[in-house]
Structure formats: structure tokens, C-alpha cells
Scaffold this active site. Structure first.
Site, PDB file in Angstrom:
ATOM      1  N   THR A 139       0.909  -1.154  -0.068  1.00 46.52           N
ATOM      2  CA  THR A 139       0.074  -0.077   0.002  1.00 46.52           C
ATOM      3  C   THR A 139       0.896   1.283   0.181  1.00 46.52           C
ATOM      4  O   THR A 139       2.013   1.408   0.466  1.00 46.52           O
ATOM      5  CB  THR A 139      -0.971  -0.054   1.209  1.00 46.52           C
ATOM      6  OG1 THR A 139      -1.390   1.449   1.584  1.00 46.52           O
ATOM      7  CG2 THR A 139      -0.152  -0.436   2.626  1.00 46.52           C
ATOM      8  N   ASP A 140       0.224   2.331  -0.441  1.00 45.45           N
ATOM      9  CA  ASP A 140       1.102   3.755  -0.536  1.00 45.45           C
ATOM     10  C   ASP A 140       1.149   4.085   1.100  1.00 45.45           C
ATOM     11  O   ASP A 140       1.934   5.134   1.292  1.00 45.45           O
ATOM     12  CB  ASP A 140       0.416   4.772  -1.355  1.00 45.45           C
ATOM     13  CG  ASP A 140      -1.312   5.086  -0.805  1.00 45.45           C
ATOM     14  OD1 ASP A 140      -1.623   4.270  -0.169  1.00 45.45           O
ATOM     15  OD2 ASP A 140      -1.866   6.015  -1.614  1.00 45.45           O
ATOM     16  N   GLU A 141       0.312   3.665   1.913  1.00 44.00           N
ATOM     17  CA  GLU A 141       0.296   4.024   3.220  1.00 44.00           C
ATOM     18  C   GLU A 141       1.713   3.888   3.918  1.00 44.00           C
ATOM     19  O   GLU A 141       1.686   4.406   4.979  1.00 44.00           O
ATOM     20  CB  GLU A 141      -0.926   3.661   3.953  1.00 44.00           C
ATOM     21  CG  GLU A 141      -2.316   3.610   3.373  1.00 44.00           C
ATOM     22  CD  GLU A 141      -3.404   3.362   4.115  1.00 44.00           C
ATOM     23  OE1 GLU A 141      -3.428   3.293   5.639  1.00 44.00           O
ATOM     24  OE2 GLU A 141      -4.608   2.944   3.476  1.00 44.00           O
ATOM     25  N   TYR A 164      -1.743  -0.392  10.986  1.00 38.85           N
ATOM     26  CA  TYR A 164      -1.719  -1.308   9.694  1.00 38.85           C
ATOM     27  C   TYR A 164      -0.624  -1.056   8.821  1.00 38.85           C
ATOM     28  O   TYR A 164       0.102  -1.817   8.466  1.00 38.85           O
ATOM     29  CB  TYR A 164      -2.969  -0.897   8.889  1.00 38.85           C
ATOM     30  CG  TYR A 164      -3.028  -1.191   7.479  1.00 38.85           C
ATOM     31  CD1 TYR A 164      -3.248  -2.388   7.191  1.00 38.85           C
ATOM     32  CD2 TYR A 164      -3.346  -0.150   6.420  1.00 38.85           C
ATOM     33  CE1 TYR A 164      -3.170  -2.802   5.669  1.00 38.85           C
ATOM     34  CE2 TYR A 164      -3.062  -0.558   5.098  1.00 38.85           C
ATOM     35  CZ  TYR A 164      -3.220  -1.757   5.009  1.00 38.85           C
ATOM     36  OH  TYR A 164      -3.160  -1.952   3.396  1.00 38.85           O
ATOM     37  N   LYS A 168       2.504  -3.327   7.212  1.00 35.58           N
ATOM     38  CA  LYS A 168       2.703  -3.406   5.753  1.00 35.58           C
ATOM     39  C   LYS A 168       4.163  -3.168   5.365  1.00 35.58           C
ATOM     40  O   LYS A 168       4.757  -3.828   4.779  1.00 35.58           O
ATOM     41  CB  LYS A 168       1.656  -2.846   4.807  1.00 35.58           C
ATOM     42  CG  LYS A 168      -0.008  -3.373   5.067  1.00 35.58           C
ATOM     43  CD  LYS A 168       0.124  -4.788   4.362  1.00 35.58           C
ATOM     44  CE  LYS A 168       0.183  -4.743   2.675  1.00 35.58           C
ATOM     45  NZ  LYS A 168      -0.195  -5.746   2.394  1.00 35.58           N
TER      46      LYS A 168
HETATM   47  P1  NAD Z   1      -9.447  -7.635   2.280  1.00 35.89           P
HETATM   48  O1  NAD Z   1      -9.536  -7.383   3.709  1.00 35.89           O
HETATM   49  O2  NAD Z   1     -10.693  -7.217   1.506  1.00 35.89           O
HETATM   50  O3  NAD Z   1      -9.258  -8.981   1.844  1.00 35.89           O
HETATM   51  C1  NAD Z   1      -7.823  -9.535   2.517  1.00 35.89           C
HETATM   52  C2  NAD Z   1      -8.273 -11.196   2.287  1.00 35.89           C
HETATM   53  O4  NAD Z   1      -7.100 -11.944   3.109  1.00 35.89           O
HETATM   54  C3  NAD Z   1      -9.669 -11.709   2.936  1.00 35.89           C
HETATM   55  O5  NAD Z   1     -10.232 -12.631   1.913  1.00 35.89           O
HETATM   56  C4  NAD Z   1      -8.968 -12.583   4.118  1.00 35.89           C
HETATM   57  O6  NAD Z   1      -9.976 -13.601   4.360  1.00 35.89           O
HETATM   58  C5  NAD Z   1      -7.700 -12.984   3.820  1.00 35.89           C
HETATM   59  N1  NAD Z   1      -6.870 -13.159   4.929  1.00 35.89           N
HETATM   60  C6  NAD Z   1      -6.583 -12.336   6.089  1.00 35.89           C
HETATM   61  N2  NAD Z   1      -5.690 -12.912   7.044  1.00 35.89           N
HETATM   62  C7  NAD Z   1      -5.526 -14.263   6.322  1.00 35.89           C
HETATM   63  C8  NAD Z   1      -4.554 -14.881   6.710  1.00 35.89           C
HETATM   64  N3  NAD Z   1      -4.084 -15.029   7.964  1.00 35.89           N
HETATM   65  N4  NAD Z   1      -4.353 -16.189   6.064  1.00 35.89           N
HETATM   66  C9  NAD Z   1      -5.034 -16.384   4.814  1.00 35.89           C
HETATM   67  N5  NAD Z   1      -5.948 -15.336   4.236  1.00 35.89           N
HETATM   68  C10 NAD Z   1      -6.009 -14.291   5.063  1.00 35.89           C
HETATM   69  O7  NAD Z   1      -8.165  -6.797   1.554  1.00 35.89           O
HETATM   70  P2  NAD Z   1      -8.117  -5.845   0.222  1.00 35.89           P
HETATM   71  O8  NAD Z   1      -8.592  -4.633   0.321  1.00 35.89           O
HETATM   72  O9  NAD Z   1      -8.463  -6.803  -0.909  1.00 35.89           O
HETATM   73  O10 NAD Z   1      -6.446  -5.598   0.060  1.00 35.89           O
HETATM   74  C11 NAD Z   1      -5.652  -6.801  -0.473  1.00 35.89           C
HETATM   75  C12 NAD Z   1      -4.232  -6.430  -0.195  1.00 35.89           C
HETATM   76  O11 NAD Z   1      -4.025  -5.183  -0.902  1.00 35.89           O
HETATM   77  C13 NAD Z   1      -3.639  -6.289   1.017  1.00 35.89           C
HETATM   78  O12 NAD Z   1      -2.390  -6.896   1.270  1.00 35.89           O
HETATM   79  C14 NAD Z   1      -3.509  -4.750   1.254  1.00 35.89           C
HETATM   80  O13 NAD Z   1      -2.790  -4.328   2.234  1.00 35.89           O
HETATM   81  C15 NAD Z   1      -3.361  -4.299  -0.375  1.00 35.89           C
HETATM   82  N6  NAD Z   1      -3.903  -2.918  -0.618  1.00 35.89           N
HETATM   83  C16 NAD Z   1      -5.004  -2.631  -0.265  1.00 35.89           C
HETATM   84  C17 NAD Z   1      -5.643  -1.521  -0.689  1.00 35.89           C
HETATM   85  C18 NAD Z   1      -7.015  -1.071  -0.844  1.00 35.89           C
HETATM   86  O14 NAD Z   1      -7.309   0.054  -0.916  1.00 35.89           O
HETATM   87  N7  NAD Z   1      -7.892  -2.071  -0.320  1.00 35.89           N
HETATM   88  C19 NAD Z   1      -4.779  -0.679  -1.365  1.00 35.89           C
HETATM   89  C20 NAD Z   1      -3.439  -0.786  -1.299  1.00 35.89           C
HETATM   90  C21 NAD Z   1      -2.895  -2.078  -1.102  1.00 35.89           C
HETATM   91  P1  TYD Z   2     -10.518   3.867   4.503  1.00 35.35           P
HETATM   92  O1  TYD Z   2     -11.616   3.617   3.460  1.00 35.35           O
HETATM   93  O2  TYD Z   2     -10.661   3.171   5.815  1.00 35.35           O
HETATM   94  O3  TYD Z   2      -9.256   3.767   3.783  1.00 35.35           O
HETATM   95  P2  TYD Z   2      -7.628   4.203   4.204  1.00 35.35           P
HETATM   96  O4  TYD Z   2      -7.863   4.695   5.626  1.00 35.35           O
HETATM   97  O5  TYD Z   2      -6.843   3.035   4.117  1.00 35.35           O
HETATM   98  O6  TYD Z   2      -7.349   5.296   3.665  1.00 35.35           O
HETATM   99  O7  TYD Z   2     -10.947   5.520   4.657  1.00 35.35           O
HETATM  100  C1  TYD Z   2     -10.756   6.330   3.548  1.00 35.35           C
HETATM  101  C2  TYD Z   2     -10.754   7.835   4.302  1.00 35.35           C
HETATM  102  O8  TYD Z   2     -11.988   7.716   4.483  1.00 35.35           O
HETATM  103  C3  TYD Z   2      -9.790   8.146   5.211  1.00 35.35           C
HETATM  104  O9  TYD Z   2      -9.158   9.271   5.194  1.00 35.35           O
HETATM  105  C4  TYD Z   2     -10.507   8.060   6.742  1.00 35.35           C
HETATM  106  C5  TYD Z   2     -12.113   8.225   6.266  1.00 35.35           C
HETATM  107  N1  TYD Z   2     -13.316   7.683   6.774  1.00 35.35           N
HETATM  108  C6  TYD Z   2     -14.070   8.485   7.134  1.00 35.35           C
HETATM  109  O10 TYD Z   2     -14.080   9.627   6.830  1.00 35.35           O
HETATM  110  N2  TYD Z   2     -15.208   7.755   7.650  1.00 35.35           N
HETATM  111  C7  TYD Z   2     -15.395   6.310   7.755  1.00 35.35           C
HETATM  112  O11 TYD Z   2     -16.428   5.948   8.125  1.00 35.35           O
HETATM  113  C8  TYD Z   2     -14.147   5.538   7.469  1.00 35.35           C
HETATM  114  C9  TYD Z   2     -14.254   3.963   7.326  1.00 35.35           C
HETATM  115  C10 TYD Z   2     -13.290   6.267   6.647  1.00 35.35           C
END
Ligand code: NAD
Ligand code: TYD
Length: 358
Positions: A139-141, A164, A168
Site C-alpha cells: 500500500t501507499d500508506e 496497519y 505493511k
Molecule cells: P481485504 O481485507 O478485502 O481482503 C484480505 C483477504 O485476506 C481476505 O479474503 C481474508 O480472508 C484474507 N486473509 C486475512 N488474513 C489471512 C490469513 N491469516 N491467511 C489467509 N488469508 C487471510 O483486503 P483488500 O482490500 O483486498 O487488500 C488486499 C491487499 O492489497 C492487502 O495486502 C492490502 O494491504 C493491499 N492494498 C489494499 C488497498 C485497498 O485500497 N484496499 C490499497 C493498496 C494495497
Molecule cells: P478507508 O476506506 O478506511 O481507507 P484508508 O484509511 O486505508 O485510506 O478510509 C478512507 C478515508 O475515509 C480515510 O481518510 C478515513 C475516512 N473515513 C471516514 O471519514 N469515515 C469512515 O467511516 C471511514 C471508514 C473512513
């Protein structure tokens, strides 16, 4: 990777982004065997993959990446040609209440996979097979928070603030350490916030859609001034496919939408789209906006410079945000059953009966 290589492990394939990656790989590469390893936590859902679950080149394995013995056995059984690692705990707010779970899954789980991958890669190298790769999705975070100006590049120093992002960042460091120390062929990508179908409704966009639909308050943290760079999830899946096949070993690629929105402006746009779709009087949805206590350590702004990926691998986002958001809203309104089942926990009960963890 070339087409001769066949068995690809995708971890976390039942989650939001993972399900889009699995669907794309299964449909696009019939000659590959895609093995989806997922623990099926609250965030993982096999109904995300209903359309491909019976395909001959798809296998689901329920299991936990924190279980080193199980992971070793899985690698011995399948002899993977490559790994795309997405499994993680992914929600910042949950990491604030329960950091240890994030250390276990995101750090320990990743190191278990790296260890298994290292053994397999060594074995394959001894057999003269050299094109294994371990691709870690991040992630960019990890880069921390930007002020009003600037973009994250691949060289921006790590400065994570939430449990988190710290977990990561740690997993990214381990991946690089395995490349530097053991020469394990690794690649990392760091992506900005994704949105689209199958997004668990605890994250901002699906949560707001669900609440607007049900005429419930939309919680906006602080003053809603925080900025995120939003990318349509299918564009992320396309970038992952490209990087997995053509990315340079040892390299990092930033992926982003070049699409910055203040949370409050995004919510207003969403309210407008929802009023329209639900035939409500303009302003009805916006009246639900409720400013709530800010998230602890809330990063102000994320924004990605993805020019390396665009130049080197010719990737670019396919959708304008307004179009992607409208598509996303339509999907959620058309998939009410999915939304009801994930929010009620009905799917979890069902899968716990269907799939015993290995
Ligand atoms: P998500 O929470 O929707 O899915 C995570 C998946 O991992 C789920 O299916 C869960 O069951 C599985 N999982 C969790 N713990 C596990 C374990 N111990 N063993 C096996 N499986 C397990 O997450 P997402 O949003 O799809 O993110 C996927 C990846 O992309 C993550 O690594 C996250 O850090 C990264 N990412 C997410 C975003 C975003 O905006 N969602 C952005 C950048 C990077
Ligand atoms: P989120 O979807 O949790 O992603 P991330 O924190 O990984 O960027 O949140 C996106 C943005 O929205 C973040 O600035 C937090 C804000 N946010 C709210 O304002 N209200 C909410 O209920 C949630 C879940 C997030």
C-alpha cells in the site's frame, strides 16, 4: 513469467482486490492453474468468485498464512511457479483497536510465505528452473502522510503511522531483505486506495453507499479534509497482472489513480449519484452527512506518482472517477443480497460449515 509456467498461488483471493485478481487470471490464462489460498476471515468471501468457482483452472484452499507448517506443506504439494501475495488484515480502524492481529497476519504470515518460497525456489533452481517469482502487494500508506504538495515516488522514505501501515511496511522490508540476502526473486507494488465491487462495507465508499441506501448517517472523520488518491479496483488488478508478468525482479512499482479527492468532496459526489439513482430529491443523501470524531493519527494526504509503471510497463488507469463511482454504486444497488449477507455475517456462518480449515 512466461506462459510455460503454470501454477500460481494467489493469497487473499477471496477478499476485495484478491477476488478481482483471481477472476482476471482465471479468465485470461486458461493454461494456468490458479490456487486461491484464503483463511476466509470476516473480509473474505467465496461468493465474490461465484462466476469462476467451477472453472477447471481454479482451486480454492482454505488456510491460514500464519501457520508455517501448513504453508510449507502447501508449497511442497503444489510446487508453485509464482506467488501473488495479497492476504492481509487491511482496515486501519481495526488495526488501531487490535494491532497484534496485523503483526501476525501481515508480518509473520508474509515471512512464512517467504520462507516456503525460498525453499521451493532453491529446489527449482537446482533443477535448472529459474523463473519463479514472489510478488508482494502493498500500500501507499507505508510512505506516511503528505502535506498539500508532492507525490509518493518509489524512493520516498518509509514513514508509516498506523499499526496497519507499520505492519505493511514491515512486510515490505522483509520482502526486500529476502531479495538482498537470499536473492529470492521478489517484486513489490504499492497502490493507492481502491474502490469498486466486492469492497467490504467497513471502508469509506461501500460504507457510505450502504448507509445512504438505508437512510443512515454517513460518518465523516474530522472535517473530511483528508485526501486519498482513488483507483478503480479492476485497474489495480490489471496492473498486478502486468507487473507479475513483466515487472523487473527486485523492483518496486507505485500504482495510483492520479485522482485525489478530499473525503468530504467525494461524499458529496457520491450523494449526488445516489440521489439520482434512487430518484430522491437532490440534497436528501447529503443531509445524512455526519461529522464524527477523527481517526487517531489520521494521515492527511496520500497521492501516488505512478510514472515509472506508466513509462516502463505502459499501464494507465482506464476509468474516470465519476464513471467508476457510478458503476460501483450501480453494482451495490444491484447486489443487495451480497451486501445484506456480508453485513449480517450470513456468509461466514455458511463457509464455516462448508470449508474446514486445512
Ligand atoms: P481485504 O481485507 O478485502 O481482503 C484480505 C483477504 O485476506 C481476505 O479474503 C481474508 O480472508 C484474507 N486473509 C486475512 N488474513 C489471512 C490469513 N491469516 N491467511 C489467509 N488469508 C487471510 O483486503 P483488500 O482490500 O483486498 O487488500 C488486499 C491487499 O492489497 C492487502 O495486502 C492490502 O494491504 C493491499 N492494498 C489494499 C488497498 C485497498 O485500497 N484496499 C490499497 C493498496 C494495497
Ligand atoms: P478507508 O476506506 O478506511 O481507507 P484508508 O484509511 O486505508 O485510506 O478510509 C478512507 C478515508 O475515509 C480515510 O481518510 C478515513 C475516512 N473515513 C471516514 O471519514 N469515515 C469512515 O467511516 C471511514 C471508514 C473512513
Amino acid at each position: 513469467m512466461n506462459k510455460a509456467q503454470k501454477k500460481v498461488l494467489v493469497t487473499g483471493g477471496a477478499g476485495f482486490i484478491g477476488s478481482h485478481v483471481v477472476r482476471r487470471m482465471v479468465n485470461k490464462y486458461p493454461e494456468y492453474q490458479i490456487i486461491n489460498l484464503d483463511k476466509l476471515t470476516y473480509a473474505g468471501n467465496l461468493s465474490n468468485l461465484k462466476d469462476i468457482e467451477n472453472k477447471a483452472n481454479y482451486t480454492f484452499v482454505r488456510g491460514d498464512i500464519t501457520d508455517a507448517i501448513f504453508i510449507d506443506k502447501l508449497f511442497e504439494e503444489y510446487l508453485f511457479d509464482g506467488v501473488i501475495h495479497l492476504a492481509a488484515e487491511s482496515h486501519v480502524d481495526r488495526s488501531i483497536s487490535n494491532p497484534l492481529e496485523f503483526v501476525q497476519t501481515n508480518v509473520l504470515g508474509t515471512v512464512n510465505l517467504l520462507n516456503a518460497a525460498r525453499k521451493l525456489w532453491k529446489f527449482q533452481s537446482e533443477q535448472g528452473k529459474t523463473n519463479f517469482r514472489f510478488y508482494h502487494i502493498s500500500t501507499d500508506e507505508v510512505y506516511g502522510s503528505l502535506g498539500a504538495e508532492g507525490l509518493f515516488t518509489e524512493d520516498t522514505p518509509y514513514d508509516p503511522h498506523s499499526p496497519y501501515s507499520a505492519s505493511k511496511a514491515s512486510s515490505d522490508h522483509f520482502v526486500r531483505a529476502y531479495y538482498d540476502t537470499y536473492k529470492l526473486p521478489t517484486i513489490i507494488s504499492n497502490c493507492s486506495n481502491n474502490y469498486g465491487s466486492y469492497h467490504f462495507p467497513e471502508k469509506l465508499i461501500p460504507l457510505a453507499i450502504n448507509n445512504i441506501k438505508n437512510m443512515k448517517p454517513i460518518p465523516v472523520y474530522g472535517k473530511g479534509e483528508n485526501v486519498r488518491d482513488w483507483l478503480f479496483v479492476e485497474d489495480h488488478a490489471a496492473a498486478i497482472d502486468l507487473i507479475f508478468h513483466q515487472g523487473k525482479i527486485g523492483d518496486t512499482y507505485n500504482i495510483g489513480g492520479n485522482n485525489e479527492w478530499k473525503n468530504i468532496e467525494l461524499i458529496h459526489l457520491l450523494c449526488k449519484i445516489m440521489d439520482n439513482k434512487l430518484h430522491r430529491t437532490e440534497g436528501t443523501s447529503a443531509s445524512l452527512i455526519t461529522f464524527v470524531k477523527d481517526r487517531a493519527g489520521h494521515d492527511l494526504r496520500y497521492a501516488i506518482d505512478s510514472s515509472k509503471l506508466q513509462k516502463e510497463l505502459n499501464w494507465k488507469p482506464s476509468l474516470q472517477f465519476e464513471e467508476g463511482l457510478e458503476k460501483t454504486v450501480t453494482w451495490y444497488l444491484d447486489n443487495e443480497e451480497w451486501l445484506n449477507n456480508v453485513t449480517s455475517g450470513a456468509y461466514m456462518e455458511y463457509y464455516n460449515e462448508q470449508y474446514v480449515r486445512r
